[in-house]
Design an enzyme around this catalytic site. Sequence first.
Site, PDB file in Angstrom:
ATOM      1  N   ARG A 170      27.222 -18.379   6.894  1.00 40.53           N
ATOM      2  CA  ARG A 170      28.665 -18.386   7.147  1.00 40.53           C
ATOM      3  C   ARG A 170      29.077 -19.193   8.382  1.00 40.53           C
ATOM      4  NH1 ARG A 170      29.021 -12.338   5.164  1.00 40.53           N
ATOM      5  NH2 ARG A 170      27.182 -12.198   6.450  1.00 40.53           N
ATOM      6  N   ASP A 230       7.218  -8.265  -0.858  1.00 46.42           N
ATOM      7  CA  ASP A 230       6.748  -7.185   0.006  1.00 46.42           C
ATOM      8  C   ASP A 230       5.727  -7.869   0.902  1.00 46.42           C
ATOM      9  OD1 ASP A 230       5.082  -5.208   1.176  1.00 46.42           O
ATOM     10  OD2 ASP A 230       5.754  -3.774  -0.315  1.00 46.42           O
ATOM     11  N   HIS A 231       6.067  -8.053   2.174  1.00 46.74           N
ATOM     12  CA  HIS A 231       5.219  -8.931   2.989  1.00 46.74           C
ATOM     13  C   HIS A 231       3.805  -8.373   3.174  1.00 46.74           C
ATOM     14  CE1 HIS A 231       6.387  -6.377   6.440  1.00 46.74           C
ATOM     15  NE2 HIS A 231       5.347  -6.873   7.065  1.00 46.74           N
ATOM     16  N   LYS A 233      13.303  -7.416   0.877  1.00 45.10           N
ATOM     17  CA  LYS A 233      13.538  -5.987   0.850  1.00 45.10           C
ATOM     18  C   LYS A 233      14.690  -5.650   1.796  1.00 45.10           C
ATOM     19  CE  LYS A 233      11.098  -3.084   3.242  1.00 45.10           C
ATOM     20  NZ  LYS A 233      11.181  -2.747   4.671  1.00 45.10           N
ATOM     21  N   GLU A 253       3.237   2.541  13.756  1.00 45.66           N
ATOM     22  CA  GLU A 253       3.820   1.551  14.672  1.00 45.66           C
ATOM     23  C   GLU A 253       4.017   2.200  16.032  1.00 45.66           C
ATOM     24  OE1 GLU A 253       6.634  -1.440  12.677  1.00 45.66           O
ATOM     25  OE2 GLU A 253       7.164   0.485  11.812  1.00 45.66           O
ATOM     26  N   HIS A 271       5.649  -0.747   1.188  1.00 41.21           N
ATOM     27  CA  HIS A 271       4.338  -1.138   1.730  1.00 41.21           C
ATOM     28  C   HIS A 271       3.236  -0.116   1.408  1.00 41.21           C
ATOM     29  CE1 HIS A 271       6.831  -4.001   3.606  1.00 41.21           C
ATOM     30  NE2 HIS A 271       7.146  -3.328   4.692  1.00 41.21           N
ATOM     31  N   LYS A 306      -0.549 -10.232   3.274  1.00 42.99           N
ATOM     32  CA  LYS A 306      -1.593 -10.086   4.301  1.00 42.99           C
ATOM     33  C   LYS A 306      -2.964 -10.279   3.654  1.00 42.99           C
ATOM     34  CE  LYS A 306       1.151  -6.762   6.998  1.00 42.99           C
ATOM     35  NZ  LYS A 306       1.392  -7.189   8.350  1.00 42.99           N
ATOM     36  N   LYS A 363       7.330   5.490  13.437  1.00 40.61           N
ATOM     37  CA  LYS A 363       7.622   4.616  14.582  1.00 40.61           C
ATOM     38  C   LYS A 363       7.358   5.393  15.865  1.00 40.61           C
ATOM     39  CE  LYS A 363      10.750   1.565  12.182  1.00 40.61           C
ATOM     40  NZ  LYS A 363       9.853   0.428  11.983  1.00 40.61           N
ATOM     41  N   LYS A 379      -0.488   1.278  17.291  1.00 40.10           N
ATOM     42  CA  LYS A 379      -0.153   0.492  16.106  1.00 40.10           C
ATOM     43  C   LYS A 379      -1.422   0.331  15.278  1.00 40.10           C
ATOM     44  CE  LYS A 379       1.315  -4.142  14.677  1.00 40.10           C
ATOM     45  NZ  LYS A 379       2.278  -3.804  13.652  1.00 40.10           N
TER      46      LYS A 379
HETATM   47  C1  BG6 Z   1       9.212  -3.933   7.577  1.00 41.39           C
HETATM   48  C2  BG6 Z   1      10.029  -2.737   7.992  1.00 41.39           C
HETATM   49  O1  BG6 Z   1       9.233  -4.090   6.191  1.00 41.39           O
HETATM   50  O2  BG6 Z   1       7.874  -3.762   8.015  1.00 41.39           O
HETATM   51  C3  BG6 Z   1       9.968  -2.534   9.498  1.00 41.39           C
HETATM   52  O3  BG6 Z   1      11.368  -2.925   7.590  1.00 41.39           O
HETATM   53  C4  BG6 Z   1       8.527  -2.488   9.965  1.00 41.39           C
HETATM   54  O4  BG6 Z   1      10.672  -1.359   9.874  1.00 41.39           O
HETATM   55  C5  BG6 Z   1       7.721  -3.663   9.417  1.00 41.39           C
HETATM   56  O5  BG6 Z   1       8.536  -2.508  11.378  1.00 41.39           O
HETATM   57  C6  BG6 Z   1       6.241  -3.508   9.707  1.00 41.39           C
HETATM   58  O6  BG6 Z   1       5.563  -4.670   9.326  1.00 41.39           O
HETATM   59  P1  BG6 Z   1       4.190  -5.099  10.017  1.00 41.39           P
HETATM   60  O7  BG6 Z   1       3.774  -6.334   9.282  1.00 41.39           O
HETATM   61  O8  BG6 Z   1       4.483  -5.324  11.470  1.00 41.39           O
HETATM   62  O9  BG6 Z   1       3.251  -3.942   9.827  1.00 41.39           O
END
Ligand code: BG6
Length: 509
Positions: free
Chosen positions: A56, A196-197, A167, A235, A259, A201, A359, A364
């Site tokens: 935008r 879904d990232h 997502k 995390e 995830h 990995k 969180k 982590k």
């Molecule tokens: C995201 C969530 O999909 O994944 C976040 O929305 C989260 O809240 C993150 O912090 C964690 O990803 P990674 O790759 O750091 O474990």
Amino acid sequence: MLENSQSTPAITAEPCALVIFGATGDLTARKLLPAIYNLSKDGLLPPSSVVIGFARRPKTDAEFREEMLRGINAFSRSRPVDPGVWEKLAPRLFYHQSSFDQADGYQSLATRLLELDKTHGLGGRRLYYLSTSPTEFGTIVSQLGQAGLGNIDPFNSKAWRRVIVEKPFGHDLQSAQQLNWAINRVFDESQVFRIDHYLGKQTVQNLLVFRFANGIFEPIWNRRYVDHVQVTVAEDIGVEGRGGYFDTAGTLRDMIQNHLMQLLTLVAMEPPVSLDGDAIRDEKVRVLKAISAFTPEQVEKMTVRGQYSAGSENGKPVIGYHEERGVKADSTTETYAAVQLAIDNWRWYGVPFYLRSGKHLKRKGSEINIHFNRAPGVLFNTPQRGTSANVLTLRIQPRESIGLRMNAKRPGTAATIAPVGMNFHYSEAFGSYSPEAYERLLLDAILGDSTLFIRRDEVESAWQIIDRIEGSWAAGKPPLKIYSPGSWGPAEAEELLKSSGRSWDELPT
Ligand code: BG6
């Protein structure tokens, strides 16, 4: 398709236009452009491909390029930026200003894409990336449809159109179905890439290699040998400025629905008939469908939800969840969730799967722990000698590794036993090079390989499970528990396992 050869396959990606909707957002500068830069640097992105940022705010191409360079400089895995690579990439980045519901913005995009097809030989190949707030997904897709930008040319299979959807994919089953319906009105399922990232990995992809390229694990990968499975994604940070979004989602929707469920399906699925994307996803869906549906009583007994209070972590003060920007003062959104699931099929009947994520936890770390049955209590497995169960740990991040816990005799004259580990570390075996998740996923979408993306039935099946839990949570059952930052979450999460003589694994420092 997951590669099954020993070397990296030659990349045959064809040049295309990548249109990023929401290009001024965080994800573009933090993840997408660094991924594009690294793909270019590694020679995996065809040199004439272009990127168009659609958003935008008014901005010139030059300003957009400047901003993206700052993002790459700050977030790319390989730094400093190689001027030779950037000089070739920069002129192929463009900015297109329009609001998402403005039809003429899409008409002018269509004109611009046609010009770029001619000047850069893109052959009508387009990848649309929806990196906006999810409330815009439906609008963008329908505008793309109206501008004729979604259609595939039936006489030219090389002029593909694909859409990547970030997502969160829906808020519950109904909204996910509505979104799927809106997307599938314009794009055929084969054109849709739900991201879904975690699937990008390397260690997650290795799960299938580990299970199905090694002969010794498959025979013991079932209820006869496995006592239970733990999946942890912990995390040590809070909501990091995303309070507005997170408060409407919570950990169950934000992490478990996608995830952790994905990790679970990869651990529990049957061997697929091939490495083809749909063959793998068929098996993943079967796992989701075999997860037994919760009754409200079971939700109360088998789930735990928590929220972090103010406190301190690693010697630093932490503000409570309620004080985070964008969070409602009386919010009951969970920042921690633990769930015990049962997979009612022949392989897993009676084996609990414990999933937890939160969180501001102590450390982590993401890992999967397969706990095997203990040895019979006749020779060494006696309380005096204190043997432990064998545990296979698949560590996803950080310090990616696979380890097996075993019992060994302590040196000395006494017959005492201690747990020891047999470990494989990725960085020691393969060096530290590891492409970012978004590099792999973007490249796969350009190559048209949807194996590492979520299919429509997968996303809907996962929501079906989550909705049952959310339904009871909304009625306050079980109640929300408060936990201190820097802890492992509410004490009730320990109770979830303790009643059956189990306990959560401590993540290593
Ligand atoms: C995201 C969530 O999909 O994944 C976040 O929305 C989260 O809240 C993150 O912090 C964690 O990803 P990674 O790759 O750091 O474990």
